[in-house]
Design an enzyme around this catalytic site. Sequence first.
Site, PDB file in Angstrom:
ATOM      1  N   TRP A 166     119.187 -20.911   5.551  1.00 30.60           N
ATOM      2  CA  TRP A 166     118.386 -19.761   5.168  1.00 30.60           C
ATOM      3  C   TRP A 166     119.149 -18.904   4.172  1.00 30.60           C
ATOM      4  CZ3 TRP A 166     119.050 -14.463   5.788  1.00 30.60           C
ATOM      5  CH2 TRP A 166     117.914 -13.700   5.471  1.00 30.60           C
ATOM      6  N   GLN A 214     119.373 -18.458  -3.292  1.00 33.35           N
ATOM      7  CA  GLN A 214     118.822 -19.117  -4.470  1.00 33.35           C
ATOM      8  C   GLN A 214     117.519 -18.473  -4.892  1.00 33.35           C
ATOM      9  OE1 GLN A 214     117.945 -23.192  -4.335  1.00 33.35           O
ATOM     10  NE2 GLN A 214     119.326 -23.570  -6.038  1.00 33.35           N
ATOM     11  N   HIS A 262      90.876 -44.747 -43.321  1.00 32.00           N
ATOM     12  CA  HIS A 262      89.899 -44.380 -42.299  1.00 32.00           C
ATOM     13  C   HIS A 262      89.286 -43.006 -42.621  1.00 32.00           C
ATOM     14  CE1 HIS A 262      88.467 -44.270 -38.003  1.00 32.00           C
ATOM     15  NE2 HIS A 262      88.458 -42.978 -38.294  1.00 32.00           N
ATOM     16  N   GLU A 263      90.158 -42.046 -42.862  1.00 33.90           N
ATOM     17  CA  GLU A 263      89.645 -40.700 -43.151  1.00 33.90           C
ATOM     18  C   GLU A 263      88.904 -40.669 -44.480  1.00 33.90           C
ATOM     19  OE1 GLU A 263      89.443 -38.541 -40.892  1.00 33.90           O
ATOM     20  OE2 GLU A 263      90.757 -39.612 -39.508  1.00 33.90           O
ATOM     21  N   HIS A 307      85.378 -41.657 -43.872  1.00 36.34           N
ATOM     22  CA  HIS A 307      84.529 -40.565 -43.377  1.00 36.34           C
ATOM     23  C   HIS A 307      84.131 -39.648 -44.534  1.00 36.34           C
ATOM     24  CE1 HIS A 307      84.986 -41.407 -39.161  1.00 36.34           C
ATOM     25  NE2 HIS A 307      86.278 -41.126 -39.109  1.00 36.34           N
ATOM     26  N   ASP A 358      85.279 -41.929 -32.686  1.00 33.99           N
ATOM     27  CA  ASP A 358      84.106 -41.950 -33.556  1.00 33.99           C
ATOM     28  C   ASP A 358      82.975 -42.730 -32.902  1.00 33.99           C
ATOM     29  OD1 ASP A 358      85.687 -40.690 -35.422  1.00 33.99           O
ATOM     30  OD2 ASP A 358      86.202 -42.550 -36.466  1.00 33.99           O
TER      31      ASP A 358
HETATM   32 ZN    ZN Z   1      87.534 -41.400 -37.459  1.00 32.30          ZN
END
Ligand code: ZN
Length: 625
Positions: free
Chosen positions: A134, A140, A433-434, A437, A511
């Site tokens: 204790w 602590q 990929h972009e 889009h 997507d």
């Molecule tokens: Zn995408």
Amino acid sequence: MLKKKKQKPTKKTSPKKNLKNLIWYTLLALALLSIFSSYFTGAKGPVSKDFSQFMEELSQNKIKTVTIKTSENLIIGEEKNGTLFKTHFLAYPELINDLKTKGIDIKVDPTNSNWFWSVFLQTVFPFLLIGFLWFFIFRQAQGANNQALSFGKSKASLLQKKDKNKQTTFKDVAGVQEAVEELQEIVDFLKRPKKYQALGAKIPKGVLLVGAPGTGKTLLAKAVAGEANVPFFSLSGSEFVEMFVGVGASRVRDLFKQAEKSQPSIIFVDEIDAVGRHRGAGLGGGHDEREQTLNQLLVEMDGFDEKASIIIIAATNRPDILDPALLRSGRFDRQIVVDKPDIKGRLDILKIHSKNKKFAKKTDLKVIARRTPGFTGADLANLVNEAALLTARENKKEISFAELEDATDRIIAGPEKKSKVISEHEKAIIAYHEAGHALAAKLLPNTDPVHKISICSRGLALGYTLQLPEQDKNLVTKEEIENQIKILLGGRIAEEIQFSNNSITSGASNDISKATDLARNYICNYGMSKKLGLRKFGKDNPQVFLGKDYSDHSKDYSESTATKIDDEISNIIETSYQHTYQLISKNKAKLTKIAEVLIEKEVLDSEELDKILLTKKKKTSRSVA
Ligand code: ZN
Ligand code: ADP
Ligand code: MG
């Protein structure tokens, strides 16, 4: 790796030291015990005798009494002259007869003779142990508590009194310009709260910084405090988890009290996801420490005065798991995304961290910036430091390009980075990929303008194409939904066109999921599909219980209709795919152009995109694959 090391040492008593203390206390206790035990058992203890000597004394009638300790095979006896003795007990029948005939008083004692230890072990020791533990735990806890209670205070005054040019400011932060701009308003409010209050303007109470680890969220929060020159009370969500019951909540209470006393001020809750997780997710969710702390935080946030000039900044890399209650209006209703830096941002960050270091004359940080896509601010700081260490190891005076390169390789190969770093090839895939889009969005009629394309990872996505409507819209047309699906598919299609069908990637999963949802809504909610007609399929808002919905009550149509819906979703997506494929492959030159510039610059805004699309294929410089 280094990043973690940097963050830890805020703790004042290291676990190692605590362990050392524990060992010392234990040793001390044991030493005391052995002194006691030898005092009790040793001084008046019986003398040992050989069994033969005992037999002889028995035959000589010198023995007065014996106690047979069955549990230990011992005989404890008293001689007629009063001396106590002990000897090993051999259970042979004659012995008892002998003793009987000599008229010696025989006692049998099954308990352990080592009374000190047995009594001690049975009674005192447990208490001692409990007391000891204790004491230790309490110390602590108190340590943690003290730390908890004083941490904010001491830290705040420290930050406040530091002379101004040592404070963290926005100058120490680079590559997150958007976040800085948004935080500027908060700084202004903290500097001149009266100005806002006089106008009756409500400034957000809570600001949530969202971004991957190491992007500079903690740094930004400190910079806000430094810029505004106000006290900065900080606490970290993960600390609560280690705390004892009730401490977390009381610490929150205390923190708000202190912040209120010294307003204008900032309260910073780092890693808020550690306490702010969705409550009641999981069946029977418990009322645990974390929840109590979270509740207290909410209570305090709601409790303080509208007029108080306290801003609460919290940081997280998991906004998705936060309790919705935290994000409600009047709490952390403003979110600021802290992105990973783009190529220019990386260069600026490298410059910041190179400031106090000696570099060879012709070191070109630009090359390093180009080589480190996916690196966060912390990674870059780490990189520069690693280069400095390498230089020192080689006994050189100046950091040269070679060390920077070496350090880059080390970090890329390091365990932390391996999964996150983006290779040249991956970068090209993301760029195409972009670009897919963006091109689809540009070529299709009646779509929202493309505001920004980025191949720097934002949150979980590796890149993004941001479209913003020119004005607010409340209605969506059939054409818009169809276009939206096509734009979503554009990313995968671009990958397919540029690379081979076999090397398409998992990057399109989000997507695809969005496109599927859109197609489902098109059919089931908007009645836009001729085949299925003007009907609603499925229920909205299935009953929510136990915090989260775990079951699917939403189906209110027959199996055969379900098949029709499925077929129609596939049909819509397939048609959109074919159309978009045609569109993009016809404009492959444009796709390549966008992708190449993206690889070079990593981020494009709408104007830059328009410029690229206007210059009709002048030159196709290099092809990336
Ligand atoms: Zn995408
Ligand atoms: P987070 O809180 O987002 O995990 P930190 O703010 O703790 O990240 O960043 C750790 C360290 O990395 C900072 O102390 C700083 O040295 C460096 N760092 C991170 N982001 C940036 C940045 N945008 N500009 C400059 N240094 C940064
Ligand atoms: Mg942090």
